[in-house]
Design a protein around this motif. Structure first.
Motif, PDB file in Angstrom:
ATOM      1  N   SER A 177       0.820  -1.210   0.000  1.00  0.00           N
ATOM      2  CA  SER A 177       0.000   0.000   0.000  1.00  0.00           C
ATOM      3  C   SER A 177       0.853   1.259   0.000  1.00  0.00           C
ATOM      4  O   SER A 177       0.418   2.309  -0.469  1.00  0.00           O
ATOM      5  N   ASP A 178       2.068   1.150   0.506  1.00  0.00           N
ATOM      6  CA  ASP A 178       2.977   2.303   0.499  1.00  0.00           C
ATOM      7  C   ASP A 178       3.292   2.762  -0.917  1.00  0.00           C
ATOM      8  O   ASP A 178       3.654   3.914  -1.132  1.00  0.00           O
ATOM      9  N   LEU A 179       3.164   1.876  -1.891  1.00  0.00           N
ATOM     10  CA  LEU A 179       3.473   2.202  -3.284  1.00  0.00           C
ATOM     11  C   LEU A 179       2.228   2.549  -4.095  1.00  0.00           C
ATOM     12  O   LEU A 179       2.329   2.833  -5.292  1.00  0.00           O
ATOM     13  N   SER A 180       1.062   2.531  -3.465  1.00  0.00           N
ATOM     14  CA  SER A 180      -0.184   2.667  -4.213  1.00  0.00           C
ATOM     15  C   SER A 180      -0.317   3.999  -4.949  1.00  0.00           C
ATOM     16  O   SER A 180      -0.970   4.061  -5.982  1.00  0.00           O
ATOM     17  N   GLU A 181       0.296   5.044  -4.449  1.00  0.00           N
ATOM     18  CA  GLU A 181       0.220   6.326  -5.164  1.00  0.00           C
ATOM     19  C   GLU A 181       0.881   6.223  -6.532  1.00  0.00           C
ATOM     20  O   GLU A 181       0.489   6.913  -7.465  1.00  0.00           O
ATOM     21  N   LYS A 182       1.875   5.370  -6.655  1.00  0.00           N
ATOM     22  CA  LYS A 182       2.585   5.229  -7.917  1.00  0.00           C
ATOM     23  C   LYS A 182       2.004   4.137  -8.813  1.00  0.00           C
ATOM     24  O   LYS A 182       1.982   4.288 -10.027  1.00  0.00           O
ATOM     25  N   GLY A 189      -1.095   2.377  -8.151  1.00  0.00           N
ATOM     26  CA  GLY A 189      -2.533   2.185  -7.995  1.00  0.00           C
ATOM     27  C   GLY A 189      -2.830   1.266  -6.824  1.00  0.00           C
ATOM     28  O   GLY A 189      -1.957   0.548  -6.338  1.00  0.00           O
ATOM     29  N   LYS A 190      -4.074   1.291  -6.383  1.00  0.00           N
ATOM     30  CA  LYS A 190      -4.487   0.442  -5.259  1.00  0.00           C
ATOM     31  C   LYS A 190      -4.530  -1.014  -5.694  1.00  0.00           C
ATOM     32  O   LYS A 190      -4.988  -1.330  -6.792  1.00  0.00           O
ATOM     33  N   GLY A 191      -4.078  -1.877  -4.823  1.00  0.00           N
ATOM     34  CA  GLY A 191      -4.125  -3.311  -5.093  1.00  0.00           C
ATOM     35  C   GLY A 191      -5.559  -3.815  -5.072  1.00  0.00           C
ATOM     36  O   GLY A 191      -6.369  -3.368  -4.270  1.00  0.00           O
ATOM     37  N   ARG A 192      -5.844  -4.758  -5.964  1.00  0.00           N
ATOM     38  CA  ARG A 192      -7.174  -5.372  -6.014  1.00  0.00           C
ATOM     39  C   ARG A 192      -7.212  -6.699  -5.278  1.00  0.00           C
ATOM     40  O   ARG A 192      -8.210  -7.061  -4.666  1.00  0.00           O
ATOM     41  N   TYR A 193      -6.113  -7.470  -5.355  1.00  0.00           N
ATOM     42  CA  TYR A 193      -5.996  -8.746  -4.665  1.00  0.00           C
ATOM     43  C   TYR A 193      -4.561  -9.240  -4.815  1.00  0.00           C
ATOM     44  O   TYR A 193      -3.802  -8.749  -5.642  1.00  0.00           O
ATOM     45  N   VAL A 194      -4.222 -10.248  -4.009  1.00  0.00           N
ATOM     46  CA  VAL A 194      -2.948 -10.955  -4.141  1.00  0.00           C
ATOM     47  C   VAL A 194      -3.267 -12.441  -4.126  1.00  0.00           C
ATOM     48  O   VAL A 194      -4.052 -12.909  -3.297  1.00  0.00           O
ATOM     49  N   ASP A 247     -10.180   0.567   2.999  1.00  0.00           N
ATOM     50  CA  ASP A 247      -8.815   0.904   3.428  1.00  0.00           C
ATOM     51  C   ASP A 247      -8.413   0.243   4.739  1.00  0.00           C
ATOM     52  O   ASP A 247      -7.247   0.298   5.114  1.00  0.00           O
ATOM     53  N   ASP A 248      -9.369  -0.381   5.449  1.00  0.00           N
ATOM     54  CA  ASP A 248      -9.079  -0.826   6.804  1.00  0.00           C
ATOM     55  C   ASP A 248      -9.201  -2.319   7.070  1.00  0.00           C
ATOM     56  O   ASP A 248      -8.863  -2.771   8.153  1.00  0.00           O
ATOM     57  N   HIS A 249      -9.703  -3.101   6.103  1.00  0.00           N
ATOM     58  CA  HIS A 249      -9.927  -4.517   6.346  1.00  0.00           C
ATOM     59  C   HIS A 249      -9.447  -5.354   5.164  1.00  0.00           C
ATOM     60  O   HIS A 249      -9.333  -4.859   4.045  1.00  0.00           O
TER      61      HIS A 249
END
Length: 115
Positions: A62-67, A69-74, A90-92
Protein backbone atom coordinates in the motif's frame (compact mmCIF):
# COMPACT_ATOMS: atom_id res chain seq x y z
CA UNK A 1 -22.57 -5.73 5.42
CA UNK A 2 -21.52 -7.23 8.73
CA UNK A 3 -18.59 -9.64 8.92
CA UNK A 4 -20.73 -12.71 9.67
CA UNK A 5 -23.01 -12.15 6.68
CA UNK A 6 -20.04 -11.44 4.41
CA UNK A 7 -18.24 -14.57 5.63
CA UNK A 8 -21.31 -16.70 4.88
CA UNK A 9 -21.66 -15.22 1.38
CA UNK A 10 -17.96 -15.79 0.65
CA UNK A 11 -18.13 -19.43 1.79
CA UNK A 12 -21.16 -19.91 -0.49
CA UNK A 13 -19.18 -18.79 -3.58
CA UNK A 14 -17.38 -22.08 -4.08
CA UNK A 15 -17.09 -25.36 -2.14
CA UNK A 16 -13.33 -25.32 -2.78
CA UNK A 17 -12.90 -22.36 -0.43
CA UNK A 18 -11.33 -24.04 2.58
CA UNK A 19 -10.87 -21.16 5.00
CA UNK A 20 -11.89 -17.52 5.24
CA UNK A 21 -10.93 -14.72 7.58
CA UNK A 22 -12.06 -11.12 7.73
CA UNK A 23 -9.62 -8.97 9.68
CA UNK A 24 -8.63 -5.37 10.06
CA UNK A 25 -5.24 -4.23 8.82
CA UNK A 26 -3.83 -4.53 12.34
CA UNK A 27 -4.58 -8.26 12.50
CA UNK A 28 -7.72 -8.10 14.65
CA UNK A 29 -9.93 -10.93 13.41
CA UNK A 30 -13.62 -10.13 12.99
CA UNK A 31 -14.68 -13.50 11.55
CA UNK A 32 -12.82 -16.65 10.69
CA UNK A 33 -13.56 -20.28 10.02
CA UNK A 34 -12.84 -23.46 8.09
CA UNK A 35 -15.29 -25.27 5.87
CA UNK A 36 -16.81 -28.24 7.66
CA UNK A 37 -15.04 -31.47 6.77
CA UNK A 38 -11.83 -29.75 5.65
CA UNK A 39 -8.60 -30.92 7.22
CA UNK A 40 -6.52 -27.95 8.31
CA UNK A 41 -3.11 -27.70 6.67
CA UNK A 42 -1.78 -25.28 9.30
CA UNK A 43 -2.19 -25.20 13.05
CA UNK A 44 -4.25 -22.30 14.46
CA UNK A 45 -1.02 -20.56 15.49
CA UNK A 46 0.51 -21.06 12.03
CA UNK A 47 -2.70 -19.74 10.43
CA UNK A 48 -2.52 -16.62 12.56
CA UNK A 49 1.14 -16.08 11.62
CA UNK A 50 0.30 -16.56 7.93
CA UNK A 51 -2.51 -14.00 8.23
CA UNK A 52 -0.15 -11.54 9.90
CA UNK A 53 2.41 -11.99 7.10
CA UNK A 54 -0.31 -11.35 4.51
CA UNK A 55 -1.39 -8.19 6.37
CA UNK A 56 2.19 -6.96 6.68
CA UNK A 57 2.80 -7.59 2.98
CA UNK A 58 -0.43 -5.84 2.04
CA UNK A 59 0.45 -2.83 4.17
CA UNK A 60 3.92 -2.67 2.58
CA UNK A 61 2.41 -2.78 -0.92
CA UNK A 62 0.00 0.00 0.00
CA UNK A 63 2.98 2.30 0.50
CA UNK A 64 3.47 2.20 -3.28
CA UNK A 65 -0.18 2.67 -4.21
CA UNK A 66 0.22 6.33 -5.16
CA UNK A 67 2.58 5.23 -7.92
CA UNK A 68 1.12 1.90 -9.04
CA UNK A 69 -2.53 2.19 -7.99
CA UNK A 70 -4.49 0.44 -5.26
CA UNK A 71 -4.13 -3.31 -5.09
CA UNK A 72 -7.17 -5.37 -6.01
CA UNK A 73 -6.00 -8.75 -4.66
CA UNK A 74 -2.95 -10.95 -4.14
CA UNK A 75 -2.83 -14.63 -5.13
CA UNK A 76 -0.20 -17.05 -3.89
CA UNK A 77 -0.27 -20.65 -5.07
CA UNK A 78 1.47 -23.37 -3.09
CA UNK A 79 1.66 -27.12 -3.57
CA UNK A 80 -1.39 -27.80 -1.37
CA UNK A 81 -3.44 -24.58 -1.32
CA UNK A 82 -3.98 -21.19 -2.91
CA UNK A 83 -4.05 -18.11 -0.67
CA UNK A 84 -6.02 -15.04 -1.76
CA UNK A 85 -5.90 -11.66 -0.02
CA UNK A 86 -8.48 -9.02 -0.98
CA UNK A 87 -8.80 -5.55 0.55
CA UNK A 88 -12.12 -4.38 1.98
CA UNK A 89 -11.83 -0.63 1.73
CA UNK A 90 -8.81 0.90 3.43
CA UNK A 91 -9.08 -0.83 6.80
CA UNK A 92 -9.93 -4.52 6.35
CA UNK A 93 -8.79 -7.59 4.42
CA UNK A 94 -10.39 -10.82 3.33
CA UNK A 95 -7.98 -13.74 3.57
CA UNK A 96 -9.00 -16.97 1.84
CA UNK A 97 -7.46 -20.34 1.19
CA UNK A 98 -8.73 -22.69 -1.49
CA UNK A 99 -7.94 -26.07 -2.93
CA UNK A 100 -5.24 -25.88 -5.60
CA UNK A 101 -7.74 -26.88 -8.29
CA UNK A 102 -10.14 -24.04 -7.42
CA UNK A 103 -11.06 -21.47 -10.08
CA UNK A 104 -9.38 -18.59 -8.27
CA UNK A 105 -10.36 -16.02 -10.91
CA UNK A 106 -14.07 -16.76 -10.36
CA UNK A 107 -13.66 -16.75 -6.58
CA UNK A 108 -11.83 -13.41 -6.69
CA UNK A 109 -14.38 -11.86 -9.08
CA UNK A 110 -17.35 -13.09 -7.05
CA UNK A 111 -15.80 -11.88 -3.79
CA UNK A 112 -15.11 -8.45 -5.28
CA UNK A 113 -18.75 -8.25 -6.39
CA UNK A 114 -19.82 -8.72 -2.77
CA UNK A 115 -17.89 -5.62 -1.80
Amino acid sequence: MDSNALYDKIMDIDPQIRFATIADKHGEIERTGHRQGVTNVLTPDESKKSLQRAIDSWNARSDLSEKIGKGRYVLAEYGKIKRITIPMGDDHLIYLTTDVSADHAKIIDDTLKLL
